[in-house]
Write an enzyme that holds these catalytic residues in place. Structure first.
Site, PDB file in Angstrom:
ATOM      1  N   LYS A  11       0.827  -1.212   0.000  1.00 37.89           N
ATOM      2  CA  LYS A  11       0.000   0.000   0.000  1.00 37.89           C
ATOM      3  C   LYS A  11       0.867   1.271   0.000  1.00 37.89           C
ATOM      4  CE  LYS A  11      -4.027  -2.240   2.158  1.00 37.89           C
ATOM      5  NZ  LYS A  11      -5.102  -2.116   3.182  1.00 37.89           N
ATOM      6  N   TYR A  51     -12.059  -2.518  -4.345  1.00 40.73           N
ATOM      7  CA  TYR A  51     -12.637  -2.765  -3.025  1.00 40.73           C
ATOM      8  C   TYR A  51     -14.165  -2.753  -3.044  1.00 40.73           C
ATOM      9  CZ  TYR A  51      -8.187  -2.653  -0.426  1.00 40.73           C
ATOM     10  OH  TYR A  51      -6.951  -2.947   0.100  1.00 40.73           O
ATOM     11  N   ASN A 114      -2.090   0.360   6.561  1.00 45.96           N
ATOM     12  CA  ASN A 114      -1.657  -0.918   7.141  1.00 45.96           C
ATOM     13  C   ASN A 114      -0.777  -1.749   6.202  1.00 45.96           C
ATOM     14  OD1 ASN A 114      -3.686  -1.796   5.474  1.00 45.96           O
ATOM     15  ND2 ASN A 114      -4.803  -2.945   7.031  1.00 45.96           N
ATOM     16  N   HIS A 117      -2.064  -5.410   1.366  1.00 52.70           N
ATOM     17  CA  HIS A 117      -3.326  -6.115   1.127  1.00 52.70           C
ATOM     18  C   HIS A 117      -2.985  -7.529   0.694  1.00 52.70           C
ATOM     19  CE1 HIS A 117      -7.124  -7.352  -0.674  1.00 52.70           C
ATOM     20  NE2 HIS A 117      -6.375  -7.832  -1.650  1.00 52.70           N
ATOM     21  N   GLU A 128      -9.241 -10.743  -8.033  1.00 50.80           N
ATOM     22  CA  GLU A 128      -8.289  -9.644  -7.790  1.00 50.80           C
ATOM     23  C   GLU A 128      -7.100  -9.710  -8.742  1.00 50.80           C
ATOM     24  OE1 GLU A 128      -9.356  -9.121  -3.032  1.00 50.80           O
ATOM     25  OE2 GLU A 128      -7.333  -9.727  -3.605  1.00 50.80           O
TER      26      GLU A 128
HETATM   27  P1  RTP Z   1      -6.913  -6.186   3.003  1.00 49.86           P
HETATM   28  O1  RTP Z   1      -8.219  -6.548   2.320  1.00 49.86           O
HETATM   29  O2  RTP Z   1      -6.459  -4.782   2.689  1.00 49.86           O
HETATM   30  O3  RTP Z   1      -5.871  -7.222   2.779  1.00 49.86           O
HETATM   31  O4  RTP Z   1      -7.132  -6.193   4.574  1.00 49.86           O
HETATM   32  P2  RTP Z   1      -7.937  -7.229   5.448  1.00 49.86           P
HETATM   33  O5  RTP Z   1      -8.446  -8.356   4.604  1.00 49.86           O
HETATM   34  O6  RTP Z   1      -7.062  -7.559   6.608  1.00 49.86           O
HETATM   35  O7  RTP Z   1      -9.148  -6.349   5.952  1.00 49.86           O
HETATM   36  P3  RTP Z   1     -10.602  -6.109   5.277  1.00 49.86           P
HETATM   37  O8  RTP Z   1     -11.624  -6.426   6.286  1.00 49.86           O
HETATM   38  O9  RTP Z   1     -10.673  -6.782   3.946  1.00 49.86           O
HETATM   39  O10 RTP Z   1     -10.596  -4.536   5.079  1.00 49.86           O
HETATM   40  C1  RTP Z   1      -9.953  -3.925   3.977  1.00 49.86           C
HETATM   41  C2  RTP Z   1      -9.172  -2.732   4.462  1.00 49.86           C
HETATM   42  O11 RTP Z   1     -10.069  -1.740   4.946  1.00 49.86           O
HETATM   43  C3  RTP Z   1      -9.500  -1.087   6.060  1.00 49.86           C
HETATM   44  N1  RTP Z   1     -10.345  -1.283   7.237  1.00 49.86           N
HETATM   45  N2  RTP Z   1     -10.623  -0.319   8.055  1.00 49.86           N
HETATM   46  N3  RTP Z   1     -11.655   1.196  10.218  1.00 49.86           N
HETATM   47  C4  RTP Z   1     -11.947  -0.106  10.134  1.00 49.86           C
HETATM   48  O12 RTP Z   1     -12.621  -0.683  10.938  1.00 49.86           O
HETATM   49  C5  RTP Z   1     -11.406  -0.844   9.007  1.00 49.86           C
HETATM   50  N4  RTP Z   1     -11.618  -2.114   8.780  1.00 49.86           N
HETATM   51  C6  RTP Z   1     -10.941  -2.382   7.642  1.00 49.86           C
HETATM   52  C7  RTP Z   1      -8.143  -1.688   6.309  1.00 49.86           C
HETATM   53  O13 RTP Z   1      -7.166  -0.858   5.679  1.00 49.86           O
HETATM   54  C8  RTP Z   1      -8.228  -3.026   5.622  1.00 49.86           C
HETATM   55  O14 RTP Z   1      -6.947  -3.449   5.206  1.00 49.86           O
HETATM   56 MG    MG Z   2      -9.542  -8.062   2.837  1.00 52.14          MG
END
Ligand code: RTP
Ligand code: MG
Length: 141
Positions: A11, A51, A114, A117, A128
């Site tokens: 990112k 997304y 963070n 991804h 994706e």
């Molecule tokens: P990613 O898709 O980016 O690999 O991350 P992830 O699976 O660990 O998390 P996901 O639930 O898919 O969420 C995508 C991205 O959205 C942001 N996020 N913010 N503020 C919040 O509660 C929140 N929850 C998710 C994070 O940047 C996350 O990587």
């Molecule tokens: Mg995710």
């Protein structure tokens, strides 16, 4: 165990921190191979499309706003259980909760910034990867 492909995005925060190589080294040490890669500064439309599954979530706008702040490094990784292996290397979404030694624990600032991804399942990995790379630009080894 099966050989899988997964999509990784380094990112904008981690690209700005100049740790692309350090993150790639972790993939390689874990047995994941880079089989496609490109750097791109996503447009708002690109990020919203990527997304789209999160469109109705409260964090969607912040996520998209952040993902377009600078270029990202998009990579296809291949290896045994690549999807889970990459998720383990990444650590929890919130870097404060990420295990020691994970990419997010070591390089991430916040739940938005963070660092990485990673695809979360075979079906999402397929979609994706196709979002960024035509099949002929993915060099399976
Ligand atoms: P990613 O898709 O980016 O690999 O991350 P992830 O699976 O660990 O998390 P996901 O639930 O898919 O969420 C995508 C991205 O959205 C942001 N996020 N913010 N503020 C919040 O509660 C929140 N929850 C998710 C994070 O940047 C996350 O990587
Ligand atoms: Mg995710």
């Amino acid at each position: 165990m099966a050989v899988e492909r997964t999509l990784s995005i380094i990112k904008p925060d981690a690209v700005a921190k100049n740790v692309i190589g350090e993150i790639y080294a972790r993939f390689e040490k874990a047995g994941l191979k880079v089989i496609a890669a490109r750097m791109i500064h996503l447009s708002r439309n690109d990020a919203e499309g990527f997304y789209a599954v999160h469109k109705t979530r409260p964090f969607f706008k912040d996520l998209v706003d952040f993902m377009i702040t600078g270029p990202v490094m998009v990579t296809v990784l291949e290896g045994e259980s690549a999807i889970l292996k990459n998720r383990e290397l990444m650590g929890a979404t919130d870097p404060k909760k990420a295990d020691k030694g994970t990419i997010r624990a070591d390089f991430a600032q916040s739940i938005d910034a963070n660092a990485v991804h990673g695809s979360d399942a075979p079906e999402t990995a397929k979609v994706e990867i196709g979002y960024f790379f035509p099949e002929h630009q993915v060099y399976s080894r």
